[in-house]
Design an enzyme around this catalytic site. Structure first.
Site, PDB file in Angstrom:
ATOM      1  N   THR A 246      -5.665   9.699  10.148  1.00  0.00           N
ATOM      2  CA  THR A 246      -5.385   8.360  10.662  1.00  0.00           C
ATOM      3  C   THR A 246      -4.101   8.390  11.496  1.00  0.00           C
ATOM      4  O   THR A 246      -3.758   7.415  12.155  1.00  0.00           O
ATOM      5  CB  THR A 246      -5.281   7.330   9.522  1.00  0.00           C
ATOM      6  OG1 THR A 246      -4.358   7.819   8.557  1.00  0.00           O
ATOM      7  CG2 THR A 246      -6.626   7.121   8.864  1.00  0.00           C
TER       8      THR A 246
ATOM      9  N   SER B  96       0.820  -1.219   0.000  1.00  0.00           N
ATOM     10  CA  SER B  96       0.000   0.000   0.000  1.00  0.00           C
ATOM     11  C   SER B  96       0.852   1.266   0.000  1.00  0.00           C
ATOM     12  O   SER B  96       0.335   2.356  -0.235  1.00  0.00           O
ATOM     13  CB  SER B  96      -0.948  -0.005   1.198  1.00  0.00           C
ATOM     14  OG  SER B  96      -0.185  -0.014   2.393  1.00  0.00           O
ATOM     15  N   HIS B  97       2.154   1.143   0.286  1.00  0.00           N
ATOM     16  CA  HIS B  97       3.040   2.303   0.186  1.00  0.00           C
ATOM     17  C   HIS B  97       4.082   2.141  -0.920  1.00  0.00           C
ATOM     18  O   HIS B  97       5.061   2.874  -0.971  1.00  0.00           O
ATOM     19  CB  HIS B  97       3.748   2.579   1.526  1.00  0.00           C
ATOM     20  CG  HIS B  97       2.820   3.086   2.583  1.00  0.00           C
ATOM     21  ND1 HIS B  97       2.388   2.313   3.619  1.00  0.00           N
ATOM     22  CD2 HIS B  97       2.210   4.287   2.719  1.00  0.00           C
ATOM     23  CE1 HIS B  97       1.552   3.022   4.368  1.00  0.00           C
ATOM     24  NE2 HIS B  97       1.428   4.202   3.859  1.00  0.00           N
TER      25      HIS B  97
ATOM     26  N   ARG C  49       7.430  -9.148  10.185  1.00  0.00           N
ATOM     27  CA  ARG C  49       6.879  -9.498   8.880  1.00  0.00           C
ATOM     28  C   ARG C  49       7.619  -8.754   7.764  1.00  0.00           C
ATOM     29  O   ARG C  49       7.964  -9.317   6.725  1.00  0.00           O
ATOM     30  CB  ARG C  49       5.384  -9.152   8.845  1.00  0.00           C
ATOM     31  CG  ARG C  49       4.609  -9.778   7.705  1.00  0.00           C
ATOM     32  CD  ARG C  49       3.253  -9.090   7.513  1.00  0.00           C
ATOM     33  NE  ARG C  49       3.383  -7.646   7.385  1.00  0.00           N
ATOM     34  CZ  ARG C  49       3.812  -7.005   6.293  1.00  0.00           C
ATOM     35  NH1 ARG C  49       4.165  -7.694   5.224  1.00  0.00           N
ATOM     36  NH2 ARG C  49       3.913  -5.683   6.269  1.00  0.00           N
TER      37      ARG C  49
ATOM     38  N   ARG D  51       1.380   3.922  -4.866  1.00  0.00           N
ATOM     39  CA  ARG D  51       1.279   5.347  -4.512  1.00  0.00           C
ATOM     40  C   ARG D  51       1.741   6.282  -5.632  1.00  0.00           C
ATOM     41  O   ARG D  51       1.515   7.494  -5.562  1.00  0.00           O
ATOM     42  CB  ARG D  51       2.132   5.651  -3.269  1.00  0.00           C
ATOM     43  CG  ARG D  51       1.647   5.023  -2.005  1.00  0.00           C
ATOM     44  CD  ARG D  51       0.598   5.881  -1.329  1.00  0.00           C
ATOM     45  NE  ARG D  51      -0.084   5.125  -0.295  1.00  0.00           N
ATOM     46  CZ  ARG D  51      -0.770   5.664   0.704  1.00  0.00           C
ATOM     47  NH1 ARG D  51      -0.867   6.966   0.799  1.00  0.00           N
ATOM     48  NH2 ARG D  51      -1.373   4.904   1.587  1.00  0.00           N
TER      49      ARG D  51
ATOM     50  N   GLY E 189      -7.113   2.431   3.654  1.00  0.00           N
ATOM     51  CA  GLY E 189      -6.994   1.529   2.507  1.00  0.00           C
ATOM     52  C   GLY E 189      -7.656   0.180   2.745  1.00  0.00           C
ATOM     53  O   GLY E 189      -8.200  -0.426   1.817  1.00  0.00           O
ATOM     54  N   GLU E 190      -7.628  -0.299   3.990  1.00  0.00           N
ATOM     55  CA  GLU E 190      -8.269  -1.588   4.286  1.00  0.00           C
ATOM     56  C   GLU E 190      -9.774  -1.509   4.074  1.00  0.00           C
ATOM     57  O   GLU E 190     -10.396  -2.470   3.611  1.00  0.00           O
ATOM     58  CB  GLU E 190      -7.977  -2.003   5.735  1.00  0.00           C
ATOM     59  CG  GLU E 190      -6.534  -2.404   5.977  1.00  0.00           C
ATOM     60  CD  GLU E 190      -6.292  -2.812   7.435  1.00  0.00           C
ATOM     61  OE1 GLU E 190      -6.637  -3.953   7.788  1.00  0.00           O
ATOM     62  OE2 GLU E 190      -5.773  -1.976   8.207  1.00  0.00           O
TER      63      GLU E 190
ATOM     64  N   HIS F   2       3.267  14.385   2.603  1.00  0.00           N
ATOM     65  CA  HIS F   2       3.675  13.064   3.095  1.00  0.00           C
ATOM     66  C   HIS F   2       2.693  12.038   2.582  1.00  0.00           C
ATOM     67  O   HIS F   2       1.496  12.149   2.795  1.00  0.00           O
ATOM     68  CB  HIS F   2       3.696  13.078   4.621  1.00  0.00           C
ATOM     69  CG  HIS F   2       4.585  12.025   5.209  1.00  0.00           C
ATOM     70  ND1 HIS F   2       4.268  10.694   5.188  1.00  0.00           N
ATOM     71  CD2 HIS F   2       5.799  12.112   5.815  1.00  0.00           C
ATOM     72  CE1 HIS F   2       5.252  10.010   5.763  1.00  0.00           C
ATOM     73  NE2 HIS F   2       6.199  10.845   6.147  1.00  0.00           N
TER      74      HIS F   2
END
Lengths: 333, 333
Positions: B160, B47-48, B307, B52, B187-188, B120
């Site tokens: 967030t 997701s990053h 992870r 993006r 995003g989730e 950002h």
């Protein structure tokens, strides 16, 4: 509750002081602890008020805490001050560190205070409020005995590990939060046990690692961090800051080494202070007010410290009430 | 998923760079963003990653972000450095601030970095990892657009608002967490909507302030903070640090003033770095390992960054896979 004992804040302070002196605290140690305990009663944070005095005294009686300890200030670096509490209670050491911390923050923009070799048995907002009242942004972190399982785990490892943050306001009091990284305070579980009530989901697991609503099973098992793995990460951060970073113990070491006298265990506290003006921003406080307005404009919200400050408005005049059993326990025969 | 496009990390970097250059980024701005995007792909934080790049490019195309911005370093105080990102992307400004921040932390024990006037659109762990790899303890705080209701409230106010914390290790990589103060990433919820799935309890409320499991209603309503009022307090803290303290905007101001081009909104970032050695503790890292051992000894637990580091071990050799639609979108015609 008509049999409650009503005390002025001055009487609260005197009772606390006399008990501490009786068990061997020096005048300065006793006064510093009595100040914190009185502030808690004033703000109706009963669990950190006179209720704690028997524990403070027990740790003096057992010889675990040095009642006449004199905190020693060490200048570690241009922006770091260390206070060795010399095996005494935390409040006097935190007082000793407050002025050098504030001076360093003003001179350098940001500074840190490391208090080690202390016995912390209080909330964190008093030391944070001291700095916010001085116009500084402040953080405090403290660990305790092992009561909380890391996310996914089953055995106590972290303390309830509170973190406090305060933001100064032009018109006092400041906005301060002081929150455990566990889902609930340990005392809340103990109160449920005493009153024969079940605890909510998500507070604890039993000794086998299974979710429980039974307070006794919870106390024999492990508390859970708030918000799952995110609260667990914060609990870990608090351990690292108040333990490894400043050369003091982790919660599991404090538990292992503690003399179980009902008083606090030994540990460290880490604080950070920031001066918004030295950070080049003279509008910081005014700007922050616009955020606070946006928060409280929404029905159902409140700023973190509101309840405490409302209590303060009337206890200063009206005094406080304590339960008769505690009042009797604090009578020095 | 046999139609996935496999790329080496070098190819990821090239694609990111070419796209940014194409839309007017300077070589330095493009390289700094491509570094961060490539690091995210390397760590399988999709997701990053390249995902993006269209947003980064959209904000160049719309003229909102200055593609050739040159960050300007200001020495605000002995322990505070400020970087004005000059309306450019955050990564180059964070790079510019990293060395003075580390130098100040080493010289004074603790130091802060304020980055303002930046866009950002990334995770926080890359800037934290840069400091932990240099032996420093580090924090980062950033706010964003208004998506999250304060605890008890019903309307979006906070971003967030992620907070990241990193602890250095003698044997790298460091232990780092980087977590939103909302219950879930935005995003989730979007992915649940795309896939026609319900969202879990506790993630969001609808536009009327009622709990919802419907992702579309959630996106039209407000996300919830993680862990109730405690996560909400952390979200507020992040707003104050990344906004008022450093003279940048709050999330609600960023939302109000943003050009809705699909890219990032303007805002600030606040970082703190601490040198354990300058804090007088040469045993800090070794001591911390004993805590980490106690955590992972419990079955079911993991350290915050595990992870990510596992992914890194194989992507460096094996490369990464991206979805064909994204790959096509990133072909410059």
């Amino acid at each position: 509750m008509s049999d409650m004992v009503r005390l002025t804040l001055e009487e609260v302070h005197n009772i606390a002081t006399e008990n501490l002196l009786h068990y061997g605290a020096s005048a300065e140690q006793a006064r510093a602890v009595a100040d914190i305990v009185t502030a808690a009663e004033r703000d109706e944070c009963k669990s950190h008020g006179l209720f704690r005095i028997p524990g403070f005294c027990a740790s003096l009686k057992s010889g675990k805490v040095t009642g006449n300890a004199v905190p020693e200030i060490n200048d570690l670096a241009p922006s770091v001050v260390h206070v060795d509490a010399a095996n005494g209670f935390a409040p006097l050491a935190l007082e000793a560190g407050a002025t050098p911390l504030a001076e360093k923050a003003r001179a350098n923009g940001i500074a840190a205070l490391a208090v080690t070799n202390s016995y912390h048995f209080s909330a964190l907002w008093p030391e944070v409020e001291r700095l916010t009242n001085d116009g500084l942004v402040a953080f405090a972190f403290v660990s305790a005995k092992s009561f909380v399982a890391p996310a996914g785990g089953t055995k106590p490892l972290f303390g309830t590990n509170p973190m406090s943050f305060g933001w100064p306001r032009s018109v006092l009091p400041a906005v301060i939060f002081d929150q455990a990284s566990s889902a609930s305070a340990r005392g809340e579980i103990q109160i449920h046990e005493r009153d024969g009530l079940q605890i909510p989901d998500g507070w604890a697991i039993d000794a086998n690692g299974n979710p429980t609503n039974d307070p006794s099973s919870a106390l024999a098992g492990a508390q859970l961090p708030f918000g799952g793995y995110k609260g667990s990460a914060i609990a870990m951060m608090v351990e690292l800051l108040a333990g490894a970073l400043i050369g003091d113990v982790f919660s599991f070491e404090a538990s292992r080494d503690d003399k179980p006298d009902g008083g606090p265990s030994s540990g460290g506290e880490f604080m950070i202070a920031i001066d918004p003006v030295a950070c080049g921003n003279t509008h910081a406080l005014a700007h922050a007010e616009s955020l606070f307005e946006q928060i409280i404009e929404q029905e159902g919200t409140r700023l973190p410290s509101e309840r405490r400050y409302r209590a303060r408005q009337h206890t200063v005049e009206a005094g406080v009430e304590i339960v008769p059993s505690l009042y009797r326990e604090l009578q020095i025969s």
